[in-house]
Design a protein around this motif. Sequence first.
Motif, PDB file in Angstrom:
ATOM      1  N   THR A 157       6.837 106.264  19.720  1.00  0.00           N
ATOM      2  CA  THR A 157       8.067 105.995  18.927  1.00  0.00           C
ATOM      3  C   THR A 157       8.130 104.371  18.584  1.00  0.00           C
ATOM      4  O   THR A 157       7.468 103.688  19.036  1.00  0.00           O
ATOM      5  N   ALA A 158       8.946 104.097  17.785  1.00  0.00           N
ATOM      6  CA  ALA A 158       9.286 102.688  17.131  1.00  0.00           C
ATOM      7  C   ALA A 158      10.864 102.160  17.283  1.00  0.00           C
ATOM      8  O   ALA A 158      11.527 102.987  17.002  1.00  0.00           O
ATOM      9  N   VAL A 172      13.485 100.365  15.633  1.00  0.00           N
ATOM     10  CA  VAL A 172      13.721  99.724  14.238  1.00  0.00           C
ATOM     11  C   VAL A 172      15.220  99.146  14.329  1.00  0.00           C
ATOM     12  O   VAL A 172      16.107  99.839  14.417  1.00  0.00           O
ATOM     13  N   ILE A 199       5.456 101.002  10.078  1.00  0.00           N
ATOM     14  CA  ILE A 199       6.010 101.995  10.998  1.00  0.00           C
ATOM     15  C   ILE A 199       6.187 103.404  10.208  1.00  0.00           C
ATOM     16  O   ILE A 199       5.782 104.550  10.579  1.00  0.00           O
ATOM     17  N   TRP A 200       6.643 103.422   8.778  1.00  0.00           N
ATOM     18  CA  TRP A 200       6.882 104.533   8.204  1.00  0.00           C
ATOM     19  C   TRP A 200       5.438 105.393   7.678  1.00  0.00           C
ATOM     20  O   TRP A 200       5.428 106.539   7.996  1.00  0.00           O
ATOM     21  N   VAL A 225       3.312 108.023  14.789  1.00  0.00           N
ATOM     22  CA  VAL A 225       4.655 107.564  15.349  1.00  0.00           C
ATOM     23  C   VAL A 225       5.667 108.650  14.805  1.00  0.00           C
ATOM     24  O   VAL A 225       5.920 108.882  13.875  1.00  0.00           O
ATOM     25  N   SER A 234       8.929 109.310  16.185  1.00  0.00           N
ATOM     26  CA  SER A 234      10.344 108.974  16.043  1.00  0.00           C
ATOM     27  C   SER A 234      10.526 107.492  16.092  1.00  0.00           C
ATOM     28  O   SER A 234       9.887 106.667  16.289  1.00  0.00           O
ATOM     29  N   VAL A 235      11.873 107.113  15.808  1.00  0.00           N
ATOM     30  CA  VAL A 235      12.429 105.919  15.554  1.00  0.00           C
ATOM     31  C   VAL A 235      13.656 105.586  16.354  1.00  0.00           C
ATOM     32  O   VAL A 235      14.608 106.631  16.183  1.00  0.00           O
ATOM     33  N   ILE A 256      16.977 103.369  16.133  1.00  0.00           N
ATOM     34  CA  ILE A 256      17.562 102.481  15.129  1.00  0.00           C
ATOM     35  C   ILE A 256      18.631 101.893  15.851  1.00  0.00           C
ATOM     36  O   ILE A 256      19.922 102.651  16.114  1.00  0.00           O
ATOM     37  N   ALA A 267      13.257 106.709   7.178  1.00  0.00           N
ATOM     38  CA  ALA A 267      13.020 107.491   8.163  1.00  0.00           C
ATOM     39  C   ALA A 267      12.776 108.981   7.947  1.00  0.00           C
ATOM     40  O   ALA A 267      11.819 109.683   8.368  1.00  0.00           O
ATOM     41  N   LYS A 287      10.473 110.833  10.417  1.00  0.00           N
ATOM     42  CA  LYS A 287      10.480 110.479  11.793  1.00  0.00           C
ATOM     43  C   LYS A 287      11.847 111.177  12.591  1.00  0.00           C
ATOM     44  O   LYS A 287      12.795 110.871  11.665  1.00  0.00           O
ATOM     45  N   LEU A 306      14.970 111.044  14.707  1.00  0.00           N
ATOM     46  CA  LEU A 306      15.985 109.740  14.811  1.00  0.00           C
ATOM     47  C   LEU A 306      16.973 109.580  16.034  1.00  0.00           C
ATOM     48  O   LEU A 306      17.739 110.765  16.342  1.00  0.00           O
TER      49      LEU A 306
END
Length: 330
Positions: A5-6, A8, A58-59, A64, A66-67, A69, A83, A88, A90
């Motif tokens: 994941t990231a 953001v 990231i995109w 990756v 999921s993100v 936010i 996203a 991704k 969310l």
Amino acid sequence: MSHNTALVGTAHIHTPNFVKRLQTRQDVKVSYVWDHDIPRAEKNAEALGAKVSDLRSIWQDETVASVIICSETHLHKDLVLAACQAKKHLFVEKPLGFKAEEALAMAKAVEAADLTFQTGYFNRSSPIYQFLKQHIEQGTFGKITRARHMNCHQGALAGWFDTDWRWMTDPKQAGVGAFGDLGAHSLDLLIWFFGPVAKVVGHVDTAINRYSCDEYGEALIQFDNGVLASLAAGWVDLANPVSFMLSGTEGHAYVMGRDKLFIKCPKLTGTEEEVLWQDLPQELPHAFELFFDALVKPSTKVPLISVGEAAYSSAVMERIYQSVEVGGWR
């Protein structure tokens, strides 16, 4: 293999809690952290053993999945739509948006991309609220005539938003003030309990004028099913001794603090007189944990908050603030 994941955006006041939760999960890896505030990104990336990144990386990184936010609310729409385009999943910290139009646009994009979504309304995991929802739906309390949820703390009195979280006091970035910030949790619960909203009216105000936003407020909500509920939220309370009250034609319940449920309801054995009720379901994981549980255990049914629910809650909150402006029901 761990879920990748990231993070953001790291602006939200709940970010430190989420970072701690991520540090304890062996099945989730945070590869990247992005924030327009570089020192803020660096601080959180160091804590997570992640790399500070630009959004494009990231995109474009297909590993990756999921993100998370946690940006300022006014940035949500652009980040969520990007996203969705990048496919991704969310987790978006609440509120999804502060205008119905943008919240509904985000919901439409998430649904069209068929992505897993979650937001930060953690009260649904409470054993007390799980129990009350079940018995409201079963009609245990008879016809519900009155409900009230209160979500208040001393954030303004204690200066919690003076430095790192100052943006949350700016309606241009947060969309709302204290009432909308904490009231969002209460509103989610009330809609979860009682369904669609017919009309709302509200009032917000300041007490100490510490910040350039409202510091507390009240709303009255009429639901389509006839239930009349009130909601109190703010940052200028030393304590929140009673958080929920429910009255019906065949019983009542109220919650002291967060974990003491008192009931008087003849349909429940042993509650002919008011008692402290302790026979409750198991507490569910925090909403943030449920998001990753759903992704790493796709065969397990996990109760998530749909993006449609999150958007609807944002739309109702906007109506409450509109009612403040016009001085009448919306």
